[in-house]
Structures are given as C-alpha cells and as structure tokens.
Design a protein around this motif. Structure first.
Motif, PDB file in Angstrom:
ATOM      1  N   SER A  59       2.512  -7.546   1.083  1.00 35.61           N
ATOM      2  CA  SER A  59       2.297  -6.039   0.252  1.00 35.61           C
ATOM      3  C   SER A  59       1.421  -6.384  -0.781  1.00 35.61           C
ATOM      4  O   SER A  59       1.281  -7.297  -1.300  1.00 35.61           O
ATOM      5  N   GLY A  60       0.733  -5.223  -1.291  1.00 36.03           N
ATOM      6  CA  GLY A  60      -0.144  -5.254  -2.290  1.00 36.03           C
ATOM      7  C   GLY A  60       0.632  -5.000  -3.546  1.00 36.03           C
ATOM      8  O   GLY A  60       1.775  -4.951  -3.650  1.00 36.03           O
ATOM      9  N   SER A  61      -0.282  -4.693  -4.819  1.00 31.90           N
ATOM     10  CA  SER A  61       0.237  -4.374  -6.019  1.00 31.90           C
ATOM     11  C   SER A  61       0.656  -3.006  -6.270  1.00 31.90           C
ATOM     12  O   SER A  61       1.225  -2.603  -7.216  1.00 31.90           O
ATOM     13  N   SER A  62       0.623  -2.135  -5.254  1.00 27.67           N
ATOM     14  CA  SER A  62       1.222  -0.621  -5.191  1.00 27.67           C
ATOM     15  C   SER A  62       1.622  -0.511  -3.689  1.00 27.67           C
ATOM     16  O   SER A  62       1.835  -1.438  -3.214  1.00 27.67           O
ATOM     17  N   PHE A 105     -12.661  -2.096  13.962  1.00 26.24           N
ATOM     18  CA  PHE A 105     -13.468  -2.900  13.064  1.00 26.24           C
ATOM     19  C   PHE A 105     -14.607  -3.694  13.783  1.00 26.24           C
ATOM     20  O   PHE A 105     -14.514  -3.954  15.132  1.00 26.24           O
ATOM     21  N   THR A 106     -15.614  -4.070  13.017  1.00 27.80           N
ATOM     22  CA  THR A 106     -16.571  -5.112  13.826  1.00 27.80           C
ATOM     23  C   THR A 106     -15.996  -6.421  13.973  1.00 27.80           C
ATOM     24  O   THR A 106     -15.051  -6.742  13.326  1.00 27.80           O
ATOM     25  N   ASN A 107     -16.802  -7.139  14.601  1.00 29.17           N
ATOM     26  CA  ASN A 107     -16.456  -8.648  14.893  1.00 29.17           C
ATOM     27  C   ASN A 107     -16.611  -9.309  13.580  1.00 29.17           C
ATOM     28  O   ASN A 107     -15.945 -10.606  13.538  1.00 29.17           O
ATOM     29  N   ARG A 108     -17.113  -8.927  12.411  1.00 30.48           N
ATOM     30  CA  ARG A 108     -17.401  -9.561  11.176  1.00 30.48           C
ATOM     31  C   ARG A 108     -16.246  -9.419  10.214  1.00 30.48           C
ATOM     32  O   ARG A 108     -15.943  -9.936   9.333  1.00 30.48           O
ATOM     33  N   GLU A 109     -15.432  -8.089  10.431  1.00 31.41           N
ATOM     34  CA  GLU A 109     -14.529  -7.787   9.434  1.00 31.41           C
ATOM     35  C   GLU A 109     -13.240  -8.727   9.730  1.00 31.41           C
ATOM     36  O   GLU A 109     -12.844  -9.104  10.672  1.00 31.41           O
ATOM     37  N   ARG A 110     -12.773  -8.895   8.525  1.00 30.86           N
ATOM     38  CA  ARG A 110     -11.458  -9.830   8.598  1.00 30.86           C
ATOM     39  C   ARG A 110     -10.158  -9.236   7.740  1.00 30.86           C
ATOM     40  O   ARG A 110      -9.311  -9.973   7.645  1.00 30.86           O
ATOM     41  N   ASN A 111     -10.331  -7.971   7.015  1.00 31.17           N
ATOM     42  CA  ASN A 111      -9.303  -7.632   6.215  1.00 31.17           C
ATOM     43  C   ASN A 111      -9.297  -6.113   5.916  1.00 31.17           C
ATOM     44  O   ASN A 111     -10.359  -5.346   6.345  1.00 31.17           O
ATOM     45  N   PHE A 112      -8.152  -5.557   5.544  1.00 29.78           N
ATOM     46  CA  PHE A 112      -7.969  -3.949   5.399  1.00 29.78           C
ATOM     47  C   PHE A 112      -6.875  -3.945   4.623  1.00 29.78           C
ATOM     48  O   PHE A 112      -5.898  -4.677   4.566  1.00 29.78           O
ATOM     49  N   THR A 113      -6.949  -2.875   3.792  1.00 29.97           N
ATOM     50  CA  THR A 113      -5.903  -2.447   2.929  1.00 29.97           C
ATOM     51  C   THR A 113      -5.331  -1.270   3.370  1.00 29.97           C
ATOM     52  O   THR A 113      -6.185  -0.176   3.205  1.00 29.97           O
ATOM     53  N   ALA A 114      -4.099  -0.994   3.871  1.00 35.74           N
ATOM     54  CA  ALA A 114      -3.591   0.241   3.930  1.00 35.74           C
ATOM     55  C   ALA A 114      -2.925   0.890   2.900  1.00 35.74           C
ATOM     56  O   ALA A 114      -1.902   0.319   2.074  1.00 35.74           O
ATOM     57  N   ARG A 115      -3.721   1.945   2.422  1.00 36.09           N
ATOM     58  CA  ARG A 115      -2.702   2.607   1.169  1.00 36.09           C
ATOM     59  C   ARG A 115      -1.942   3.951   1.420  1.00 36.09           C
ATOM     60  O   ARG A 115      -1.955   4.363   2.480  1.00 36.09           O
ATOM     61  N   GLU A 142       5.789  -7.066  11.427  1.00 36.80           N
ATOM     62  CA  GLU A 142       6.430  -5.794  10.663  1.00 36.80           C
ATOM     63  C   GLU A 142       6.612  -6.259   9.228  1.00 36.80           C
ATOM     64  O   GLU A 142       6.912  -7.324   8.799  1.00 36.80           O
ATOM     65  N   ILE A 143       6.600  -5.060   8.437  1.00 32.62           N
ATOM     66  CA  ILE A 143       6.757  -5.410   6.762  1.00 32.62           C
ATOM     67  C   ILE A 143       7.248  -4.135   6.181  1.00 32.62           C
ATOM     68  O   ILE A 143       7.043  -2.981   6.518  1.00 32.62           O
ATOM     69  N   THR A 144       8.076  -4.358   4.996  1.00 32.44           N
ATOM     70  CA  THR A 144       8.786  -3.508   4.452  1.00 32.44           C
ATOM     71  C   THR A 144       8.189  -3.127   2.966  1.00 32.44           C
ATOM     72  O   THR A 144       7.947  -4.244   2.402  1.00 32.44           O
ATOM     73  N   VAL A 145       7.647  -1.805   2.783  1.00 31.76           N
ATOM     74  CA  VAL A 145       6.745  -1.874   1.432  1.00 31.76           C
ATOM     75  C   VAL A 145       7.800  -1.903   0.450  1.00 31.76           C
ATOM     76  O   VAL A 145       8.624  -0.930   0.396  1.00 31.76           O
ATOM     77  N   PRO A 146       7.551  -2.609  -0.584  1.00 32.39           N
ATOM     78  CA  PRO A 146       8.620  -2.600  -1.814  1.00 32.39           C
ATOM     79  C   PRO A 146       8.266  -1.439  -2.659  1.00 32.39           C
ATOM     80  O   PRO A 146       7.302  -0.818  -2.617  1.00 32.39           O
ATOM     81  N   MET A 147       9.566  -1.137  -3.176  1.00 35.17           N
ATOM     82  CA  MET A 147       9.421  -0.110  -4.171  1.00 35.17           C
ATOM     83  C   MET A 147       9.025  -0.710  -5.500  1.00 35.17           C
ATOM     84  O   MET A 147       9.300  -1.833  -6.157  1.00 35.17           O
ATOM     85  N   PHE A 148       8.244   0.044  -6.348  1.00 37.82           N
ATOM     86  CA  PHE A 148       7.695  -0.269  -7.786  1.00 37.82           C
ATOM     87  C   PHE A 148       8.243   0.830  -8.664  1.00 37.82           C
ATOM     88  O   PHE A 148       8.083   2.044  -8.171  1.00 37.82           O
ATOM     89  N   PRO A 149       8.465   0.652  -9.718  1.00 35.69           N
ATOM     90  CA  PRO A 149       8.784   1.766 -10.754  1.00 35.69           C
ATOM     91  C   PRO A 149       7.345   2.334 -10.845  1.00 35.69           C
ATOM     92  O   PRO A 149       6.391   1.967 -10.959  1.00 35.69           O
ATOM     93  N   PRO A 150       7.537   3.583 -11.507  1.00 35.34           N
ATOM     94  CA  PRO A 150       6.449   4.323 -12.017  1.00 35.34           C
ATOM     95  C   PRO A 150       5.448   3.777 -12.863  1.00 35.34           C
ATOM     96  O   PRO A 150       6.066   2.688 -13.593  1.00 35.34           O
ATOM     97  N   VAL A 151       4.331   3.835 -12.709  1.00 30.88           N
ATOM     98  CA  VAL A 151       3.177   3.250 -13.701  1.00 30.88           C
ATOM     99  C   VAL A 151       2.638   4.280 -14.535  1.00 30.88           C
ATOM    100  O   VAL A 151       2.057   3.836 -15.518  1.00 30.88           O
TER     101      VAL A 151
END
Length: 275
Positions: A59-62, A105-115, A142-151
C-alpha cells in the motif's frame, strides 16, 4: 488378398533449438539399403515463453498500491540459452470482479503505482512477462487498500450570518482527493475567543485552539450549513470544522473568528423590515 500396412510411427526429436526452422524427411530401409526419402517438410520449433516473474505489492501513502517486479527466474530454453524478455503486462481490478485495468510495460520498467483505488477494498494484481513467443505464466497477489482519515478539511464560507446570539455558517466538503473515501460526519468546534479582535489565520490544526475547551457538535455528512445558537452578544467566537470518514477524523479547518452583534444592534436588525 493383401492388406495395406496402415501402421503409423512416431518419433520425438529432442534437444532442438527454439524458434528454429528444421527440414524433416523420412525414408524406409531394409537389409538391401535405404529407400527413397519422402518429400521434406519444414517445421518451425516454437519459442519459449518465460516463467512467472517475481511480484511485490504494498500500500502507498494514499489510496494507492505500489507494484514492483523482477524478471522470471525460469528464463532459458532446454540448452540453457537465455530467453529475451520483451516486456510485461499488469492487470488488476477489484476482488471477485473482472480485471478491468491492463497496463503494458517495456522490459526495462520495474515498478508502477496504481492510484484512485477504493479505500477498504481488496484488489487482485496479475503480472506476466512476454517473450517473442508470447506471454508466459502469471503471478498473482491480493492486497486490501487501507483506510486513511481525510487529509483535507471542509471549506467554511467567508460569509457568516451573524446576530447578537447566533452564527450561521455554511461549508463545502473536502475534495475527493482529500477525503480518502466517503465522508461520514462532521465535527463543529466553537468557543468564546480569548480576545475580541480576530487573530491571524493559524492554518489547519489537529485539534481546536487551546486555552479553553471548545464545545463539539457532531453533524451528519448530509449537512452543509449550521446555526450556532445561544451565544453571548458582543463577543468574539472561534469556529473550526473537520470531516470524518470510516478511518477517523481529518484536520480541523483554519480558525474562523466572528464577533456577535451587540444586543441593541441585533434587536434593531430583527425589527428592520425586509423587502
């Protein structure tokens, strides 16, 4: 009467090169020697598809998920020659639903952020590597996106309807990006100010202004205005507002200070006819 010999024979040729064109012909032979060769047939050996790549999701920061991967460990043919990875394909979507998002993705790419994911929901991420022969085996997490309070905080309108004994204010909720989910309620905090003159805007804060305990009013998420009643005349009041979601409360809005009217002015305002 002679019967035709319809016996069929099968021979498996091993240790061939991938993606290579071979010429194959067959000849029968007896003790007297070889017979005529059949017409040569050209056969192309298929390419090698890669094994599953390594996949990590967190999970990311948002309301987002960070995806990282590495090339497949099984990435060579029977002779040990490496298979060239040409790219990757990532698919993801809500659990128990279709994988409605596909990113290449190309063969050089190694990361991605799903927003812009739904907080509190579970998602499935599936990744496959691609060679010239096509996509190989997939890896899934599988991952569960955590809940964050409003920013963010509600935006109180600068226009406040003031009387001798009340303050009527209205507001807009935090933006969807600041809400981190569905707003469930609001908390309105107000108190009599320590000084009658409005102070400088201190910006948003985690708690109401100190020195005196504020009165807290819980309001439903459907409300966008409220009238504070029972105030003293000719007094300055500090007002702040914050939004909640399922994860908890966000920050209070910047301090809003308004001075109630004097008792005489308030009564005169009530007697003034409106046209």
């Amino acid at each position: 009467m002679e019967e035709d010999d319809a016996t069929q024979y099968e021979l498996i040729l091993g240790d061939l090169k991938a993606e290579t064109l071979y010429s194959v012909s067959v000849a029968a032979y007896t003790t007297k020697g070889d017979g005529a060769h059949s017409k040569a047939k050209l056969v192309q050996t298929p390419g090698i598809v890669p094994g599953p790549p390594s996949l990590w999701v967190r999970s990311g920061s948002s309301p987002s998920v960070v995806v990282r991967w590495a090339p497949p460990l099984e990435c060579s043919d029977s002779r040990g020659a490496p298979v060239e990875i040409q790219g990757y394909r990532l698919q993801f979507g809500l659990k128990n639903s279709s994988l409605d998002t596909t990113v290449d993705f190309t063969n050089r790419e190694r990361n991605f952020t799903a927003r812009d994911l739904s907080p509190g929901s579970s998602y499935i991420f599936v990744l496959a590597a691609k060679s010239r022969a096509g996509y190989g085996d997939v890896v899934q997490q599988e991952i569960t996106v955590p809940m964050f309070p409003p920013v963010g905080y509600p935006k109180i309108s600068d226009f406040v309807n003031v009387t001798c004994c009340s303050l009527q204010l209205s507001w807009l909720p935090p933006t969807p990006e600041e809400s981190n989910g569905v707003i469930t309620e609001y908390t309105l905090a107000y108190k009599e100010a320590a000084h009658t003159q409005p102070s400088a805007d201190p910006g948003p804060s985690a708690f109401p202004t100190p020195f005196a305990p504020p009165r807290l009013i819980t309001l439903p998420a459907s409300e966008s205005s409220y009238t504070i009643l029972g105030l003293n005349h000719s007094k300055a009041y500090e007002v702040q507002l914050r939004a909640h979601n399922k994860a908890g409360p966000g920050p209070f809005s910047p301090l809003l200070v308004r001075l109630t009217l004097s008792l005489e002015t308030g009564l005169e305002k009530q007697r003034t006819p409106r046209f």
